[in-house]
Design a protein around this motif. Sequence first.
Motif, PDB file in Angstrom:
ATOM      1  N   VAL A  78       0.629  -1.113   0.001  1.00  0.00           N
ATOM      2  CA  VAL A  78       0.188  -0.063  -0.044  1.00  0.00           C
ATOM      3  C   VAL A  78       1.007   1.349   0.060  1.00  0.00           C
ATOM      4  N   THR A  79       2.039   1.117   0.467  1.00  0.00           N
ATOM      5  CA  THR A  79       3.061   2.320   0.355  1.00  0.00           C
ATOM      6  C   THR A  79       4.275   1.895  -0.317  1.00  0.00           C
ATOM      7  N   ASP A  80       4.270   1.024  -1.529  1.00  0.00           N
ATOM      8  CA  ASP A  80       5.282   1.074  -2.221  1.00  0.00           C
ATOM      9  C   ASP A  80       5.593   2.169  -3.265  1.00  0.00           C
ATOM     10  N   LEU A  81       6.719   2.099  -3.605  1.00  0.00           N
ATOM     11  CA  LEU A  81       7.227   3.249  -4.604  1.00  0.00           C
ATOM     12  C   LEU A  81       6.390   3.575  -5.775  1.00  0.00           C
ATOM     13  N   ASP A  82       5.855   2.471  -6.227  1.00  0.00           N
ATOM     14  CA  ASP A  82       5.219   2.187  -7.700  1.00  0.00           C
ATOM     15  C   ASP A  82       3.818   2.508  -7.437  1.00  0.00           C
ATOM     16  N   PHE A 108      -2.124   0.955  -5.889  1.00  0.00           N
ATOM     17  CA  PHE A 108      -3.328   1.036  -6.493  1.00  0.00           C
ATOM     18  C   PHE A 108      -3.652  -0.285  -6.453  1.00  0.00           C
ATOM     19  N   ALA A 109      -2.922  -1.346  -6.882  1.00  0.00           N
ATOM     20  CA  ALA A 109      -3.468  -2.787  -6.905  1.00  0.00           C
ATOM     21  C   ALA A 109      -3.618  -3.317  -5.435  1.00  0.00           C
ATOM     22  N   ALA A 110      -2.576  -2.975  -4.675  1.00  0.00           N
ATOM     23  CA  ALA A 110      -2.968  -3.333  -3.267  1.00  0.00           C
ATOM     24  C   ALA A 110      -4.063  -3.004  -2.416  1.00  0.00           C
ATOM     25  N   ILE A 111      -4.144  -1.657  -2.812  1.00  0.00           N
ATOM     26  CA  ILE A 111      -5.535  -0.945  -2.326  1.00  0.00           C
ATOM     27  C   ILE A 111      -6.861  -1.536  -2.690  1.00  0.00           C
ATOM     28  N   GLU A 112      -6.902  -1.956  -3.988  1.00  0.00           N
ATOM     29  CA  GLU A 112      -8.146  -2.444  -4.900  1.00  0.00           C
ATOM     30  C   GLU A 112      -8.161  -3.852  -4.153  1.00  0.00           C
ATOM     31  N   GLY A 113      -6.959  -4.581  -4.006  1.00  0.00           N
ATOM     32  CA  GLY A 113      -7.368  -6.020  -3.409  1.00  0.00           C
ATOM     33  C   GLY A 113      -7.732  -6.201  -2.045  1.00  0.00           C
ATOM     34  N   MET A 114      -7.801  -5.099  -1.403  1.00  0.00           N
ATOM     35  CA  MET A 114      -8.411  -4.913  -0.099  1.00  0.00           C
ATOM     36  C   MET A 114      -9.869  -4.858  -0.069  1.00  0.00           C
ATOM     37  N   THR A 115     -10.469  -4.566  -1.171  1.00  0.00           N
ATOM     38  CA  THR A 115     -12.077  -4.329  -1.375  1.00  0.00           C
ATOM     39  C   THR A 115     -12.629  -5.690  -0.874  1.00  0.00           C
ATOM     40  N   GLY A 116     -13.865  -5.407  -0.274  1.00  0.00           N
ATOM     41  CA  GLY A 116     -14.611  -6.516   0.208  1.00  0.00           C
ATOM     42  C   GLY A 116     -14.073  -7.432   1.301  1.00  0.00           C
ATOM     43  N   ASP A 158     -12.509  -7.862   5.502  1.00  0.00           N
ATOM     44  CA  ASP A 158     -12.940  -7.163   6.816  1.00  0.00           C
ATOM     45  C   ASP A 158     -12.763  -5.823   7.120  1.00  0.00           C
ATOM     46  N   PRO A 159     -13.734  -4.706   7.104  1.00  0.00           N
ATOM     47  CA  PRO A 159     -13.552  -3.417   7.343  1.00  0.00           C
ATOM     48  C   PRO A 159     -12.497  -3.152   8.598  1.00  0.00           C
ATOM     49  N   GLU A 160     -12.553  -3.900   9.624  1.00  0.00           N
ATOM     50  CA  GLU A 160     -11.666  -3.726  10.765  1.00  0.00           C
ATOM     51  C   GLU A 160     -10.265  -4.020  10.538  1.00  0.00           C
ATOM     52  N   LYS A 161      -9.881  -4.956   9.347  1.00  0.00           N
ATOM     53  CA  LYS A 161      -8.457  -5.212   9.148  1.00  0.00           C
ATOM     54  C   LYS A 161      -8.106  -4.349   8.086  1.00  0.00           C
ATOM     55  N   ILE A 162      -8.945  -3.781   7.199  1.00  0.00           N
ATOM     56  CA  ILE A 162      -8.297  -3.125   6.014  1.00  0.00           C
ATOM     57  C   ILE A 162      -8.308  -1.474   6.619  1.00  0.00           C
ATOM     58  N   GLY A 163      -8.988  -0.983   7.542  1.00  0.00           N
ATOM     59  CA  GLY A 163      -8.877   0.158   7.863  1.00  0.00           C
ATOM     60  C   GLY A 163      -7.445   0.635   8.363  1.00  0.00           C
ATOM     61  N   PRO A 164      -6.736   0.079   9.284  1.00  0.00           N
ATOM     62  CA  PRO A 164      -5.546   0.614   9.733  1.00  0.00           C
ATOM     63  C   PRO A 164      -4.605   0.752   8.591  1.00  0.00           C
ATOM     64  N   PRO A 165      -4.328  -0.184   7.858  1.00  0.00           N
ATOM     65  CA  PRO A 165      -3.176   0.067   6.690  1.00  0.00           C
ATOM     66  C   PRO A 165      -3.517   1.184   5.841  1.00  0.00           C
ATOM     67  N   LEU A 166      -4.980   1.111   5.393  1.00  0.00           N
ATOM     68  CA  LEU A 166      -5.405   2.088   4.407  1.00  0.00           C
ATOM     69  C   LEU A 166      -5.394   3.562   4.944  1.00  0.00           C
ATOM     70  N   ILE A 167      -5.826   3.695   6.263  1.00  0.00           N
ATOM     71  CA  ILE A 167      -5.775   4.983   6.779  1.00  0.00           C
ATOM     72  C   ILE A 167      -4.413   5.444   7.125  1.00  0.00           C
ATOM     73  N   ALA A 168      -3.442   4.667   7.514  1.00  0.00           N
ATOM     74  CA  ALA A 168      -1.973   5.015   7.657  1.00  0.00           C
ATOM     75  C   ALA A 168      -1.467   5.425   6.304  1.00  0.00           C
ATOM     76  N   ALA A 169      -1.744   5.009   5.174  1.00  0.00           N
ATOM     77  CA  ALA A 169      -1.335   5.291   3.708  1.00  0.00           C
ATOM     78  C   ALA A 169      -2.031   6.654   3.484  1.00  0.00           C
TER      79      ALA A 169
END
Length: 102
Positions: free
Chosen positions: A17-21, A26-34, A36-47
Amino acid sequence: WKLATDYEMVSRLAPYVTDLDENVRFAAIEGMTGRDPEKIGPPLIAALLGPEEESNRIKRTILEVLERAQAPLGDQASAVAAAITGPLAGDFHVDGGVVKKR
């Protein structure tokens, strides 16, 4: 990947989610779609809140995924609200501790 648990998927995708490319992010973020909201929140918010993220495409994608999942923002709600600026502010806002579309 359908057999992987949400924990396995998020833990595998989170470093990207924080890769240089930008395309990798984008692919990592989209991969989190669907997932558990409790699990995807922290890395996405940090990014989203990270000072190194400058891409509006990535910020928009993060906000879209958080909004679809209704991921709880917890104690980061005010920081996320403050990060929704410029063109993003016309489309998103924080209400009730989650990201919502306007």
